[in-house]
Design an enzyme around this catalytic site. Structure first.
Site, mmCIF file in Angstrom:
data_model
loop_
_atom_site.group_PDB
_atom_site.id
_atom_site.type_symbol
_atom_site.label_atom_id
_atom_site.label_comp_id
_atom_site.label_asym_id
_atom_site.label_seq_id
_atom_site.Cartn_x
_atom_site.Cartn_y
_atom_site.Cartn_z
ATOM 1 N N GLY A 108 -10.178 28.157 -54.077
ATOM 2 C CA GLY A 108 -10.768 29.443 -53.778
ATOM 3 C C GLY A 108 -10.203 30.346 -54.998
ATOM 4 O O GLY A 108 -9.895 30.871 -55.315
ATOM 5 N N ALA A 160 -8.405 29.976 -50.769
ATOM 6 C CA ALA A 160 -8.521 30.592 -49.741
ATOM 7 C C ALA A 160 -7.477 30.501 -48.036
ATOM 8 O O ALA A 160 -6.594 30.071 -48.365
ATOM 9 C CB ALA A 160 -10.283 30.242 -48.981
ATOM 10 N N GLU A 179 -12.425 29.281 -58.300
ATOM 11 C CA GLU A 179 -13.946 29.734 -58.394
ATOM 12 C C GLU A 179 -13.722 31.630 -57.861
ATOM 13 O O GLU A 179 -14.518 31.642 -58.808
ATOM 14 C CB GLU A 179 -14.213 30.127 -56.279
ATOM 15 C CG GLU A 179 -14.549 28.469 -55.916
ATOM 16 C CD GLU A 179 -15.012 28.066 -54.471
ATOM 17 O OE1 GLU A 179 -13.826 28.529 -53.658
ATOM 18 O OE2 GLU A 179 -15.934 27.896 -54.165
ATOM 19 N N GLU A 188 -10.561 21.089 -51.923
ATOM 20 C CA GLU A 188 -11.404 21.157 -50.644
ATOM 21 C C GLU A 188 -11.468 20.252 -49.815
ATOM 22 O O GLU A 188 -11.382 19.749 -49.050
ATOM 23 C CB GLU A 188 -12.321 22.336 -51.242
ATOM 24 C CG GLU A 188 -12.624 23.645 -51.228
ATOM 25 C CD GLU A 188 -12.367 23.677 -52.926
ATOM 26 O OE1 GLU A 188 -12.245 22.785 -53.333
ATOM 27 O OE2 GLU A 188 -12.809 24.753 -52.923
HETATM 28 C C1 3H9 Z 1 -10.021 27.434 -50.476
HETATM 29 O O1 3H9 Z 1 -10.047 27.107 -50.685
HETATM 30 C C2 3H9 Z 1 -12.286 27.232 -50.087
HETATM 31 C C3 3H9 Z 1 -12.722 27.665 -50.353
HETATM 32 O O2 3H9 Z 1 -13.599 27.087 -51.968
HETATM 33 C C4 3H9 Z 1 -13.795 28.562 -50.038
HETATM 34 C C5 3H9 Z 1 -13.999 29.308 -48.255
HETATM 35 C C6 3H9 Z 1 -15.151 30.074 -48.515
HETATM 36 N N1 3H9 Z 1 -3.878 29.647 -47.412
HETATM 37 O O3 3H9 Z 1 2.888 23.871 -49.454
HETATM 38 P P1 3H9 Z 1 3.760 24.830 -49.532
HETATM 39 C C7 3H9 Z 1 1.513 27.995 -47.121
HETATM 40 S S1 3H9 Z 1 -9.825 25.787 -49.697
HETATM 41 C C8 3H9 Z 1 -2.852 29.366 -45.984
HETATM 42 O O4 3H9 Z 1 5.311 24.328 -49.007
HETATM 43 P P2 3H9 Z 1 4.460 24.272 -52.308
HETATM 44 C C9 3H9 Z 1 1.973 26.804 -46.473
HETATM 45 O O5 3H9 Z 1 1.424 26.545 -45.599
HETATM 46 C C10 3H9 Z 1 -8.064 26.165 -49.745
HETATM 47 N N2 3H9 Z 1 -1.426 29.146 -46.549
HETATM 48 O O6 3H9 Z 1 4.667 25.192 -51.190
HETATM 49 C C11 3H9 Z 1 3.645 27.162 -47.033
HETATM 50 O O7 3H9 Z 1 3.043 28.111 -45.611
HETATM 51 P P3 3H9 Z 1 4.611 28.334 -44.630
HETATM 52 C C12 3H9 Z 1 -7.687 25.223 -51.370
HETATM 53 C C13 3H9 Z 1 -0.780 28.985 -47.817
HETATM 54 O O8 3H9 Z 1 5.116 25.011 -53.297
HETATM 55 C C14 3H9 Z 1 3.251 28.342 -47.674
HETATM 56 O O9 3H9 Z 1 2.389 28.455 -48.447
HETATM 57 N N3 3H9 Z 1 -6.563 25.939 -51.215
HETATM 58 C C15 3H9 Z 1 -1.933 28.171 -47.941
HETATM 59 O O10 3H9 Z 1 4.872 22.696 -51.915
HETATM 60 C C16 3H9 Z 1 3.999 27.300 -49.411
HETATM 61 O O11 3H9 Z 1 3.384 26.079 -49.131
HETATM 62 C C17 3H9 Z 1 -5.636 24.347 -51.020
HETATM 63 O O12 3H9 Z 1 -6.113 23.226 -50.921
HETATM 64 C C18 3H9 Z 1 -3.656 28.577 -47.896
HETATM 65 N N4 3H9 Z 1 -4.079 28.338 -49.230
HETATM 66 O O13 3H9 Z 1 2.764 24.164 -52.722
HETATM 67 C C19 3H9 Z 1 -4.426 24.982 -51.970
HETATM 68 N N5 3H9 Z 1 -1.570 27.071 -49.648
HETATM 69 O O14 3H9 Z 1 5.575 29.077 -45.186
HETATM 70 C C20 3H9 Z 1 -2.879 24.175 -50.421
HETATM 71 C C21 3H9 Z 1 -0.062 27.483 -49.144
HETATM 72 O O15 3H9 Z 1 4.241 28.948 -43.328
HETATM 73 N N6 3H9 Z 1 -2.083 24.630 -51.192
HETATM 74 N N7 3H9 Z 1 0.091 27.735 -48.196
HETATM 75 O O16 3H9 Z 1 4.762 26.745 -44.009
HETATM 76 C C22 3H9 Z 1 -1.093 23.843 -51.839
HETATM 77 O O17 3H9 Z 1 -1.686 22.888 -52.440
HETATM 78 C C23 3H9 Z 1 0.286 24.344 -51.830
HETATM 79 O O18 3H9 Z 1 0.716 24.798 -50.534
HETATM 80 C C24 3H9 Z 1 0.816 24.742 -53.559
HETATM 81 C C25 3H9 Z 1 2.581 25.177 -53.180
HETATM 82 C C26 3H9 Z 1 -0.047 23.770 -53.984
HETATM 83 C C27 3H9 Z 1 -0.059 26.226 -53.653
#
Ligand code: 3H9
Length: 717
Positions: free
Chosen positions: A107, A63, A110, A130
């Site tokens: 998500g 999400a 999911e 999450e």
């Molecule tokens: C969820 O899904 C809830 C659901 O169950 C249901 C809800 C109803 N959203 O980390 P990076 C941005 S909770 C928005 O530097 P990497 C990040 O801020 C979510 N933005 O890259 C950054 O922006 P900026 C569950 C996001 O290659 C840019 O993308 N998912 C999101 O080192 C690059 O990110 C997670 O918890 C997002 N979901 O790592 C995963 N994700 O360039 C969270 C990233 O402006 N994300 N951004 O600073 C991560 O763990 C890492 O970002 C990922 C990539 C491994 C994906």
């Protein structure tokens, strides 16, 4: 209009590509576009099956956390609800194959589970992280996941938040096939196989075989709750995740989804979710340095050389080898080199024993570390990191030597934890290439890297250090060159205050208990004993000249030092230790503290845990406010990241500055003013704190104003 879901066909298979760079988060419009594309494909008589794939580097990373941030802070229109979207995906009459590369997280997974089948590239990572954001899977993940992988694995995935790689996902039944080579081609071929088989698509929500029963699963849930309490102390979400999975077992699917939603809403409305979401964005913001644009050229670090194979040098060598970087590791004497290497080997062997990685990986990592007594090969290094004893004289000598050997574009780094990087740089012919890289012990484990920017440090060198931190899997925080930089500058008053508290009537155990109950990974006296009372004493001595005349100084540390009570390593410090380094309270220390207080005329009294936490935290917050005002940290959020990744600050409190905002800066300032009245001017509220408190502002709002002002300034250049 945004083209979030691009629909194409390869003969009888429709391909929907999700496009929402950089990570295909499920921002508003994305899931809707996916469902619209599915509907179009479903209506197309030529289409027999549908493949959904992520455009760019990943499938769907979850999400949109910005949406969750709005929901958590009560802004926006509430948390996203994907129920209907997921039902539409699952109810598609043609088989839907989710093709996963990069990450399918939260998500993202999911959505994948609402598809009928899942295939993945071998390197793909899948998980429900999450809990790291203080929430539970809120898009039916707690209901579909146990149906695919079983209850025990689902509990583990949701409580730990750790993603798994595709091969393990295959074993668990989360995916149906690994695709080596071209993922899209493999997914399309798989989709055709499924279509050829005929029959109705397999709906995850209808699979009940792996759910077990209330009775059988009871022990899994109880173990899951124990795991949650132990590994995520004081956190709400992991326990709620177990509750939600329990609902999957005990209730029909739709009822289970409703229960999950209630629990999800409880979590997202919590302070913990707000704090952890803050921490997520703070960790990403630290890499944004206003005067260093994203496209600044960086030096490519392919070969590292390290001076000093002690605790720090050895740990840094391991951190580099773990990232696949070859390392030259230099010591002055064979015995020291042997000792250093033996420690590295022992650490790796422990990891192999614990099953963290294989013997083969250990051998590869050991082979990357070249022990030596000379500077041989240093002329080829892209970065030289000095990790010698903390002495300015020694460091100056070393930098003089390496300046003569290193190639012109070699980054020259010092791992000093407190010394003036400008003075070190000044002995070289290229101060622009000199930087501080302050690793935290154990350097192969701790995520924080303080990047100390000297007066002359080049922008490319700072950008290189940030990229290097990322390569090592660390969080690089750029800090200014002041005594102690950010982390240790705050630690010093914190340690001092803890000692004042025991002089005034608390015991080391009480202080540590109050701090760990607050959520700190370790109590401050336990930290002091681990790091070494001798080290702590020397640091206090070193900074004594910075104290204002007449300032109150702690009295007991010096006595412990002279008694040779250096902490864990001598079996006694603030605590007494058995052969397994298990601490117990020591009546001798209590007596020493009481005697010292009596002799100094300090009146002892009962001290509450609340006072311990307030004085410990507020003294750090006050110091950090000065650091911010003086410009040694860019943002309050940077200070939070330093403490979250390097000092065991509880993540669910968001860091010291976020914590201060949560308490309210006026309340914090007023309490600090009370401490000033009781304990003297060392407690004088920092001017920035005073100002923000008077204006009803927060550190977060100060950050936002400063970031906006910097962006504006950058746009005008
Ligand atoms: C969820 O899904 C809830 C659901 O169950 C249901 C809800 C109803 N959203 O980390 P990076 C941005 S909770 C928005 O530097 P990497 C990040 O801020 C979510 N933005 O890259 C950054 O922006 P900026 C569950 C996001 O290659 C840019 O993308 N998912 C999101 O080192 C690059 O990110 C997670 O918890 C997002 N979901 O790592 C995963 N994700 O360039 C969270 C990233 O402006 N994300 N951004 O600073 C991560 O763990 C890492 O970002 C990922 C990539 C491994 C994906």
């Amino acid at each position: 209009m945004n083209n979030f879901a691009d629909l194409t066909t390869q003969n009888d298979v429709a391909i929907i590509t999700i496009n929402n760079p950089p990570v295909n988060a499920l921002s508003p419009g994305v899931p809707q576009a996916l469902v619209a594309a599915l509907a179009t494909a479903e209506k197309d008589p030529a289409v027999r099956a549908i493949v959904v794939i992520g455009g760019g580097r990943t499938f769907i990373a979850g999400a949109d956390i910005k949406e969750l941030e709005l929901a958590a802070s009560g802004r926006g229109s509430g948390p996203p609800d994907f129920h209907r979207i997921l039902a539409s995906i699952e109810d598609t009459s043609k088989p839907v194959v989710m093709a996963i590369h990069g990450t399918a997280l939260g998500g993202g997974n999911e959505v994948a589970m609402a598809g009928h089948y899942r295939v993945a590239a071998p390197g793909a990572q899948i998980g429900q992280p999450e809990v790291n954001l203080g929430i539970i899977p809120g898009a039916e993940g707690t209901q579909r996941l146990p149906r695919l992988v079983g209850v025990a694995a689902a509990v583990d995935l949701c409580v730990s938040g750790k993603p798994i790689r595709a091969p393990e996902a295959l074993k668990l039944g989360l995916i149906d096939r690994l695709i080596e080579g071209d993922l899209l081609a493999g997914a399309v071929a798989f989709a055709r196989e499924i279509a050829d088989r005929g029959g109705a698509p397999r709906k995850t929500r209808e699979l009940n075989d792996k759910l077990g029963s209330e009775f059988v699963d009871a022990s899994i849930f109880s173990a899951g709750r124990d795991q949650a309490r132990k590994t995520r102390r004081n956190m709400l979400a992991p326990l709620k995740a177990v509750d939600a999975i329990e609902a999957a077992v005990n209730l029909p699917f739709d009822e289970g989804c409703k229960r999950e939603r209630e629990l999800f809403e409880e979590c997202i409305a919590s302070d913990q979710a707000r704090a952890l979401i803050h921490a997520f964005f703070a960790e990403r913001a630290v890499a944004k340095i206003p005067d260093i644009p994203k496209d600044t050229a960086v030096y490519n670090i392919r070969q590292v050389a390290i001076i000093g194979a002690g605790t720090m040098g050895g740990g840094i060598a391991m951190a580099c080898a773990n990232a696949g970087l070859p390392v030259l590791l230099k010591e002055v004497e064979q015995a020291a080199l042997d000792r250093g290497l033996a420690t590295i080997r022992k650490n790796y062997e422990n990891s192999v024993k614990k099953g963290r990685f294989s013997q083969e990986i250990m051998d590869q990592r050991m082979a990357l570390i070249h022990p030596q007594l000379t500077y041989d090969g240093f002329d080829q290094a892209d970065a030289i990191i000095e990790a010698a004893f903390e002495s300015m004289e020694l460091k100056k000598r070393i930098f003089g030597e390496i300046d003569k050997i290193a190639k012109p574009d070699c980054v020259l780094a010092s791992n000093t934890s407190s010394l003036d990087i400008d003075q070190i740089a000044a002995v070289t012919s290229r101060p622009g290439m000199v930087i501080g890289l302050h690793f935290f012990s154990p350097a192969n484990v701790m995520r924080l890297l303080e990047i100390v920017r000297g007066k002359a440090t080049g922008k490319e060198v700072v950008a290189t250090a940030l990229a290097f931190a990322k390569k090592l899997g660390k969080v690089g925080v750029v800090v200014g060159n002041c005594p102690g930089f950010v982390g240790n500058r705050m630690l010093l008053p914190y340690m001092r205050e803890a000692q004042f508290l025991v002089e005034e009537g608390a015991t080391p155990e009480q202080v540590d208990r109050a701090l760990t109950n607050f959520g700190m990974a370790m109590g401050i006296f336990a930290v002091d004993d681990m790091a070494g009372v001798d080290v702590g004493y020397r640091v206090h001595q070193e900074y004594k000249h910075l104290e204002k005349p007449g300032a109150r100084l702690p009295l007991v540390l010096e006595k412990l030092f002279h008694l040779g009570r250096y902490g864990q390593k001598t079996g006694a410090g603030w605590y007494r230790y058995d052969e397994n380094r298990k601490p117990t309270a020591d009546p001798e220390v209590h007596a020493l503290i009481e005697k010292t207080a009596r002799e100094a005329g300090i009146e002892r009294r009962a001290i509450t845990d609340d006072e311990i936490v307030e004085r410990s935290m507020y003294v750090m917050i006050n110091e950090a406010a000065k650091i911010l005002e003086e410009g040694y940290a860019l943002r309050a959020a940077d200070v939070d990241v330093v403490y979250l990744t390097g000092y065991g600050f509880p993540a669910h409190r968001g860091g010291p500055m976020w914590f201060a905002d949560t308490v309210g800066l006026k309340k914090v300032r007023d309490r600090i003013a009370e401490f000033q009245a009781q304990h003297g001017d060392a407690w004088k509220p920092a001017p920035l704190l005073d100002k923000l408190a008077d204006q009803g502002e927060t550190f977060a709002s100060w950050d936002a104003q400063h970031d906006a002002a910097r962006e504006q300034a950058a746009a005008m250049v």
